[in-house]
Motif scaffolding. Structure first.
Motif, PDB file in Angstrom:
ATOM      1  N   LEU A  47      46.390 -14.158  31.005  1.00 52.26           N
ATOM      2  CA  LEU A  47      47.816 -14.459  31.112  1.00 52.26           C
ATOM      3  C   LEU A  47      48.085 -15.508  32.192  1.00 52.26           C
ATOM      4  O   LEU A  47      48.985 -16.342  32.042  1.00 52.26           O
ATOM      5  N   SER A  48      47.299 -15.500  33.255  1.00 47.22           N
ATOM      6  CA  SER A  48      47.480 -16.504  34.303  1.00 47.22           C
ATOM      7  C   SER A  48      47.155 -17.898  33.787  1.00 47.22           C
ATOM      8  O   SER A  48      47.887 -18.862  34.060  1.00 47.22           O
ATOM      9  N   TYR A  49      46.068 -18.015  33.022  1.00 48.93           N
ATOM     10  CA  TYR A  49      45.733 -19.317  32.444  1.00 48.93           C
ATOM     11  C   TYR A  49      46.801 -19.776  31.456  1.00 48.93           C
ATOM     12  O   TYR A  49      47.161 -20.961  31.422  1.00 48.93           O
ATOM     13  N   CYS A  50      47.296 -18.848  30.662  1.00 45.44           N
ATOM     14  CA  CYS A  50      48.347 -19.209  29.710  1.00 45.44           C
ATOM     15  C   CYS A  50      49.610 -19.656  30.434  1.00 45.44           C
ATOM     16  O   CYS A  50      50.234 -20.657  30.046  1.00 45.44           O
ATOM     17  N   LEU A  51      49.999 -18.924  31.476  1.00 39.83           N
ATOM     18  CA  LEU A  51      51.206 -19.279  32.225  1.00 39.83           C
ATOM     19  C   LEU A  51      51.032 -20.627  32.931  1.00 39.83           C
ATOM     20  O   LEU A  51      51.955 -21.454  32.945  1.00 39.83           O
ATOM     21  N   ARG A 105      32.008  11.644  36.306  1.00 40.63           N
ATOM     22  CA  ARG A 105      31.543  10.387  35.718  1.00 40.63           C
ATOM     23  C   ARG A 105      32.531   9.872  34.673  1.00 40.63           C
ATOM     24  O   ARG A 105      32.746   8.657  34.555  1.00 40.63           O
ATOM     25  N   TYR A 106      33.117  10.798  33.943  1.00 41.24           N
ATOM     26  CA  TYR A 106      34.135  10.402  32.965  1.00 41.24           C
ATOM     27  C   TYR A 106      35.317   9.720  33.666  1.00 41.24           C
ATOM     28  O   TYR A 106      35.774   8.647  33.254  1.00 41.24           O
ATOM     29  N   GLN A 107      35.790  10.310  34.755  1.00 38.45           N
ATOM     30  CA  GLN A 107      36.911   9.713  35.488  1.00 38.45           C
ATOM     31  C   GLN A 107      36.535   8.357  36.085  1.00 38.45           C
ATOM     32  O   GLN A 107      37.315   7.393  36.020  1.00 38.45           O
ATOM     33  N   SER A 108      35.339   8.287  36.640  1.00 38.52           N
ATOM     34  CA  SER A 108      34.907   7.040  37.268  1.00 38.52           C
ATOM     35  C   SER A 108      34.738   5.917  36.245  1.00 38.52           C
ATOM     36  O   SER A 108      35.202   4.787  36.471  1.00 38.52           O
ATOM     37  N   GLN A 109      34.128   6.201  35.117  1.00 37.99           N
ATOM     38  CA  GLN A 109      33.895   5.167  34.121  1.00 37.99           C
ATOM     39  C   GLN A 109      35.191   4.731  33.452  1.00 37.99           C
ATOM     40  O   GLN A 109      35.369   3.542  33.149  1.00 37.99           O
ATOM     41  N   VAL A 110      36.100   5.659  33.231  1.00 40.02           N
ATOM     42  CA  VAL A 110      37.401   5.263  32.682  1.00 40.02           C
ATOM     43  C   VAL A 110      38.131   4.341  33.652  1.00 40.02           C
ATOM     44  O   VAL A 110      38.722   3.331  33.249  1.00 40.02           O
ATOM     45  N   ALA A 111      38.079   4.681  34.949  1.00 41.88           N
ATOM     46  CA  ALA A 111      38.724   3.817  35.956  1.00 41.88           C
ATOM     47  C   ALA A 111      38.053   2.444  36.001  1.00 41.88           C
ATOM     48  O   ALA A 111      38.728   1.409  36.124  1.00 41.88           O
ATOM     49  N   GLY A 112      36.729   2.397  35.874  1.00 40.88           N
ATOM     50  CA  GLY A 112      36.025   1.125  35.888  1.00 40.88           C
ATOM     51  C   GLY A 112      36.384   0.239  34.707  1.00 40.88           C
ATOM     52  O   GLY A 112      36.673  -0.956  34.868  1.00 40.88           O
ATOM     53  N   TRP A 113      36.388   0.804  33.504  1.00 40.94           N
ATOM     54  CA  TRP A 113      36.741   0.003  32.326  1.00 40.94           C
ATOM     55  C   TRP A 113      38.221  -0.378  32.334  1.00 40.94           C
ATOM     56  O   TRP A 113      38.589  -1.463  31.856  1.00 40.94           O
ATOM     57  N   PHE A 114      39.062   0.480  32.887  1.00 41.96           N
ATOM     58  CA  PHE A 114      40.476   0.116  33.017  1.00 41.96           C
ATOM     59  C   PHE A 114      40.646  -1.059  33.966  1.00 41.96           C
ATOM     60  O   PHE A 114      41.432  -1.980  33.713  1.00 41.96           O
ATOM     61  N   LEU A 115      39.886  -1.062  35.066  1.00 46.83           N
ATOM     62  CA  LEU A 115      39.934  -2.182  36.006  1.00 46.83           C
ATOM     63  C   LEU A 115      39.463  -3.468  35.338  1.00 46.83           C
ATOM     64  O   LEU A 115      40.078  -4.537  35.521  1.00 46.83           O
ATOM     65  N   ILE A 116      38.393  -3.396  34.564  1.00 47.44           N
ATOM     66  CA  ILE A 116      37.896  -4.580  33.868  1.00 47.44           C
ATOM     67  C   ILE A 116      38.936  -5.115  32.889  1.00 47.44           C
ATOM     68  O   ILE A 116      39.190  -6.328  32.817  1.00 47.44           O
ATOM     69  N   ALA A 117      39.576  -4.207  32.147  1.00 43.75           N
ATOM     70  CA  ALA A 117      40.593  -4.636  31.184  1.00 43.75           C
ATOM     71  C   ALA A 117      41.783  -5.287  31.875  1.00 43.75           C
ATOM     72  O   ALA A 117      42.294  -6.326  31.418  1.00 43.75           O
ATOM     73  N   VAL A 118      42.224  -4.705  32.976  1.00 49.73           N
ATOM     74  CA  VAL A 118      43.360  -5.277  33.717  1.00 49.73           C
ATOM     75  C   VAL A 118      43.024  -6.660  34.240  1.00 49.73           C
ATOM     76  O   VAL A 118      43.829  -7.600  34.159  1.00 49.73           O
ATOM     77  N   VAL A 119      41.821  -6.829  34.769  1.00 51.47           N
ATOM     78  CA  VAL A 119      41.418  -8.125  35.316  1.00 51.47           C
ATOM     79  C   VAL A 119      41.331  -9.180  34.218  1.00 51.47           C
ATOM     80  O   VAL A 119      41.818 -10.309  34.378  1.00 51.47           O
ATOM     81  N   VAL A 120      40.742  -8.826  33.081  1.00 45.16           N
ATOM     82  CA  VAL A 120      40.608  -9.787  31.982  1.00 45.16           C
ATOM     83  C   VAL A 120      41.983 -10.207  31.467  1.00 45.16           C
ATOM     84  O   VAL A 120      42.255 -11.397  31.242  1.00 45.16           O
ATOM     85  N   ILE A 121      42.868  -9.243  31.265  1.00 50.99           N
ATOM     86  CA  ILE A 121      44.209  -9.563  30.772  1.00 50.99           C
ATOM     87  C   ILE A 121      44.979 -10.409  31.783  1.00 50.99           C
ATOM     88  O   ILE A 121      45.676 -11.363  31.424  1.00 50.99           O
ATOM     89  N   THR A 122      44.850 -10.062  33.057  1.00 50.95           N
ATOM     90  CA  THR A 122      45.546 -10.832  34.098  1.00 50.95           C
ATOM     91  C   THR A 122      45.058 -12.268  34.154  1.00 50.95           C
ATOM     92  O   THR A 122      45.859 -13.207  34.264  1.00 50.95           O
ATOM     93  N   VAL A 123      43.742 -12.460  34.071  1.00 47.52           N
ATOM     94  CA  VAL A 123      43.191 -13.823  34.100  1.00 47.52           C
ATOM     95  C   VAL A 123      43.650 -14.619  32.895  1.00 47.52           C
ATOM     96  O   VAL A 123      44.044 -15.795  33.007  1.00 47.52           O
TER      97      VAL A 123
END
Length: 351
Positions: A200-204, A180-198
């Motif tokens: 930066l895309s709007y800024c660009l 569960r620790y591995q799964s939740q870390v991967a989930g929050w990492f995915l959320i962070a990557v998506v938010v940052i990508t969105v």
């Protein structure tokens, strides 16, 4: 009461954000219901991985395809052709490539909302990941005389608490916590990557846009209003056009209150409009959209009409009466001989 107009003004032009939020919330609710009613880990070696990855990835793939299919821009990009006005001018290949890339990125961004939400929620929940990866975790809880196959069999049963022996309950709890620790870390990492990508895309996109902030807002509102008005015109135009064809076939306009007469279609006409309708090209600029449309363009507005205020049997009686009033040849000769016999008596009586 003044609170609602302010909110409506604030939300105007943010329909895309609202639709993405609604899609995300619906995906979260659907994932919870899907997991509650359908997910049941097999807890068997070789099956856990396939089962867990299927529940993790297949719904996300389906949501991605549905996201592409439900976006009108996808079909504009697939079926769109160069406008005759643009074809007359010298094509700018670089500008066309930029436009296609921009539209494709926009479509992909909208289509990724639901599958990314599904993956993030399932990873944060951890149930699918625990089922898929339980037999592959590297822990040393067993004696040296336990073979690797037996160890994998014991680990594969850990997602099902009823299959775990009492002496391995603590080991199971620790394995579940690690997964569960591995799964939740991967989930929050995915959320962070998506938010940052969105972000930066709007800024660009804002930095590379030739429009200012207010001009960009005006453009977004113009496109939105144009699409709404165009959709209304499509509905009204197609309804009026179809109404003309239906009127030609049945002889009256649907919805009319004072219908004086109707048209009775013939058997050949019913057969002409029945069957599968395919888009038929009439010339270089026009198409027939249905069999009824093709019939209306080819056939004249003739046929049998019937007044709605008359009895159809009475309407057809004149021809039948005319046929029955013609006497038979034998009857006509008998009438003439009888008249000749009555003629002298009638003249004597008058004399």
């Amino acid at each position: 009461m003044a609170f609602f107009p302010k909110w409506l003004t604030f939300l105007k032009g943010k329909e895309g954000v609202l639709s993405n939020a609604i899609i995300a919330m619906l995906t979260i609710g659907g994932q919870q219901l899907f997991s509650f009613f359908t997910f049941s880990c097999p807890c068997h070696v070789g099956q856990n991985l396939i089962y867990g990855l299927a529940f993790l990835g297949v719904p996300a793939l389906i949501l991605l395809i549905v996201g592409y299919a439900l976006n009108n821009q996808t079909w504009r990009l697939v079926t769109g052709k160069s406008s005759p006005l643009q074809a007359a001018a010298k094509p700018n290949r670089l500008l066309q490539c930029k436009l296609i890339c921009f539209v494709l990125c926009s479509i992909t961004g909208r289509a990724l909302v639901a599958p990314v939400t599904w993956l993030a929620v399932t990873l944060v929940n951890g149930s699918y990941y625990v089922c898929a990866m339980s037999e592959f975790i590297s822990v040393q809880y067993y004696e040296a005389n336990v073979s690797d196959s037996e160890r994998r069999t014991i680990l594969a049963a850990f997602p099902c608490s009823q299959l775990v022996p009492p002496e391995l309950t603590r080991a199971r709890d620790e394995v579940i916590l690690i997964l569960r620790y591995q799964s939740q870390v991967a989930g929050w990492f995915l959320i962070a990557v998506v938010v940052i990508t969105v972000f930066l895309s709007y800024c660009l996109a804002s930095c590379l846009s030739p429009l200012s902030f207010l001009h960009f807002r005006y453009w977004i509102n113009y496109v939105h209003n144009e699409q709404e008005l165009f959709d209304e015109a499509i509905d009204q135009h197609s309804r009026l056009y179809a109404m003309q064809n239906v009127k030609k076939f049945f002889g009256f306009v649907p919805g009319s209150e004072n219908v004086k007469e109707i048209r009775i279609p013939s058997l050949r006409e019913w057969q002409a409009i029945s069957g599968l309708a395919f888009l038929k090209r009439v010339d270089e600029e026009h198409y027939d959209y249905s069999l009824l449309h093709d019939w209306a363009l080819r056939q004249p507005a003739t046929g049998k009409y019937l007044r709605t205020g008359e009895d159809p049997v009475i309407r057809t009686q004149p021809k039948a009466i005319h046929r029955r009033s013609r006497p038979a040849p034998g009857m006509l000769s008998r009438c003439r001989s009888s008249a000749r016999r009555r003629g002298p008596a009638v003249r004597a009586a008058h004399g």
